[in-house]
Design an enzyme around this catalytic site. Structure first.
Site, mmCIF file in Angstrom:
data_model
loop_
_atom_site.group_PDB
_atom_site.id
_atom_site.type_symbol
_atom_site.label_atom_id
_atom_site.label_comp_id
_atom_site.label_asym_id
_atom_site.label_seq_id
_atom_site.Cartn_x
_atom_site.Cartn_y
_atom_site.Cartn_z
ATOM 1 N N ARG A 104 -12.312 -26.042 -17.668
ATOM 2 C CA ARG A 104 -12.552 -25.761 -19.094
ATOM 3 C C ARG A 104 -11.704 -24.547 -19.454
ATOM 4 N NH1 ARG A 104 -18.105 -25.564 -22.597
ATOM 5 N NH2 ARG A 104 -17.726 -27.796 -22.408
ATOM 6 N N HIS A 131 -12.057 -32.955 -25.747
ATOM 7 C CA HIS A 131 -13.229 -32.873 -24.876
ATOM 8 C C HIS A 131 -13.622 -34.298 -24.473
ATOM 9 C CE1 HIS A 131 -16.731 -31.348 -23.050
ATOM 10 N NE2 HIS A 131 -17.477 -31.048 -24.087
ATOM 11 N N GLN A 134 -17.197 -35.493 -23.198
ATOM 12 C CA GLN A 134 -18.263 -35.629 -24.205
ATOM 13 C C GLN A 134 -18.248 -37.023 -24.820
ATOM 14 O OE1 GLN A 134 -20.675 -33.177 -25.222
ATOM 15 N NE2 GLN A 134 -21.523 -35.060 -26.065
ATOM 16 N N ASP A 219 -19.708 -31.173 -35.555
ATOM 17 C CA ASP A 219 -19.621 -30.121 -34.537
ATOM 18 C C ASP A 219 -19.622 -28.777 -35.268
ATOM 19 O OD1 ASP A 219 -19.171 -28.762 -32.138
ATOM 20 O OD2 ASP A 219 -17.053 -29.297 -32.000
ATOM 21 N N CYS A 259 -22.308 -32.807 -30.313
ATOM 22 C CA CYS A 259 -22.083 -32.514 -28.894
ATOM 23 C C CYS A 259 -22.941 -31.347 -28.406
ATOM 24 C CB CYS A 259 -20.605 -32.248 -28.640
ATOM 25 S SG CYS A 259 -19.965 -30.803 -29.519
ATOM 26 N N ARG A 287 -24.392 -36.991 -20.511
ATOM 27 C CA ARG A 287 -23.290 -36.263 -19.879
ATOM 28 C C ARG A 287 -23.413 -36.386 -18.354
ATOM 29 N NH1 ARG A 287 -20.704 -32.139 -22.552
ATOM 30 N NH2 ARG A 287 -19.350 -32.250 -20.724
HETATM 31 N N1 NVA Z 1 -15.787 -27.549 -30.637
HETATM 32 C C1 NVA Z 1 -16.693 -26.873 -29.742
HETATM 33 C C2 NVA Z 1 -17.284 -27.825 -28.770
HETATM 34 C C3 NVA Z 1 -18.274 -27.228 -27.809
HETATM 35 C C4 NVA Z 1 -18.813 -28.207 -26.815
HETATM 36 C C5 NVA Z 1 -15.954 -25.743 -29.049
HETATM 37 O O1 NVA Z 1 -14.821 -25.971 -28.608
HETATM 38 O O2 NVA Z 1 -16.493 -24.647 -28.943
HETATM 39 N N1 CP Z 2 -21.251 -30.242 -25.347
HETATM 40 C C1 CP Z 2 -20.846 -29.355 -24.422
HETATM 41 O O1 CP Z 2 -19.797 -29.489 -23.806
HETATM 42 O O2 CP Z 2 -21.720 -28.337 -24.220
HETATM 43 P P1 CP Z 2 -21.478 -27.038 -23.339
HETATM 44 O O3 CP Z 2 -20.485 -26.177 -24.054
HETATM 45 O O4 CP Z 2 -22.840 -26.398 -23.239
HETATM 46 O O5 CP Z 2 -20.967 -27.453 -21.986
#
Ligand code: NVA
Ligand code: CP
Length: 300
Positions: A104, A131, A134, A219, A259, A287
């Site tokens: 990540r 992502h 997800q 989101d 998500c 997930r």
């Molecule tokens: N768009 C959000 C998704 C988190 C799972 C982010 O990147 O923070």
């Molecule tokens: N939806 C998702 O990826 O959540 P986290 O940021 O908690 O991993």
């Protein structure tokens, strides 16, 4: 032989994705029945997190442990990555010691560089671009509730961000039509738009995007790394809030997904995310199951 990676949804064929989702549902039933299944015995997953996570971390770690393997959590705070060791060197070293790596990070290019130098499969656990993990859970959740998503109408309301890009790629891979409503200055990347021609329509108004939708997803308005833009974004995104009035324009049996984490009162009202159309808790649980299916595909 070069390892298979999962950096975007386009890295797997349509058939592979369908098989993987069906397998996720099987693995879920096995888990719920208490069936022991340990195909990852002696396998190790390294999990590199440059951003926060609850669901992704716990689902990958649990998936490995429940399937007989183990997972190692690595953050820049306590690895040499945080002190400037090149990503290419980290990739070569980690992939000589573990069976799979999940990353990540911020720039998608960082993930691509990691994958280029990795001897083992690399999984995108979220970048600024997309992502894909997800979306495995989201598609699994839709199919478990309503059957095939092919030909269905999906609405994305809010930011043209990593999740929006993932829905766009999913539209192509799972053959549904996606309406995207974002403020003009927060539209999805032109390059992603060009890769999903015929599947995605950009709509100026959320009401237009959501009309007759089978599935609505949104989101946060400010993603990880955009915290300082929060106040400005709240102003721009106000008309894009998913509330009861907007949801009433979709099909009566519409499903709502997010998500998570969610900001109630911003991108979604409590009465929607906590209401009967919402499937966010199953979506989050899936997930675990869909990533087990992904790990099984990549590891065995
Ligand atoms: N768009 C959000 C998704 C988190 C799972 C982010 O990147 O923070
Ligand atoms: N939806 C998702 O990826 O959540 P986290 O940021 O908690 O991993």
């Amino acid at each position: 032989m070069a390892p298979r990676h999962f950096l975007t949804l386009l890295d797997l064929s349509k058939d592979e994705l369908q098989t993987l989702i069906a397998r996720a549902t099987e693995l879920k039933a096995m888990q719920h029945a208490g069936t022991r299944y340990e195909p990852f015995k002696n396998k190790v997953l390294a999990m590199v997190f440059e951003k926060s996570s609850t669901r992704t971390r716990v689902s990958f770690e649990s998936a490995m442990i429940q399937c007989g393997g183990s997972a190692i959590f690595l953050s820049p705070r306590d690895t040499q990555l945080g002190r400037g060791e090149p990503i290419e060197d980290t990739a070569r070293v980690l992939s000589s010691m573990v069976d799979c790596v999940m990353v990540r990070t911020y720039a998608h290019e960082t993930l691509e560089r990691f994958a280029k130098y990795s001897k083992v499969p690399v999984i995108n656990a979220l970048t600024d671009l997309c992502h894909p993990c997800q979306l495995l859970a989201d598609i699994q959740t839709y199919i478990e509730h309503r059957g095939d998503i092919q030909g269905k109408k999906v609405a994305w309301i809010g930011d043209g961000n990593n999740m929006c890009h993932s829905y766009m790629m999913a539209a192509r891979q799972f053959d549904f039509s996606l309406n995207v409503a974002t403020p003009k200055e927060y539209q999805p990347h032109a390059e992603i738009i060009s890769r999903v021609e015929g599947y995605v329509t950009l709509c100026p108004e959320p009401a237009q995007a959501i009309a007759d939708a089978d599935l609505v997803s949104t989101d946060v308005w400010a993603s990880m790394g955009q915290e300082e833009e929060q106040a400005k974004r709240v102003q721009a995104f106000k008309p894009y809030q998913v509330n009861k009035r907007l949801m009433s324009l979709a099909k009566p049996d519409v499903l709502f997904m997010h998500c998570l984490p969610a900001h109630r009162g911003e991108e979604v009202c409590a009465e929607v995310i906590d209401g009967v159309q919402s499937v966010v808790w199953e979506q989050a649980e899936n997930r675990l199951h869909s990533q087990k299916a992904l790990l099984e595909f990549l590891l065995t």
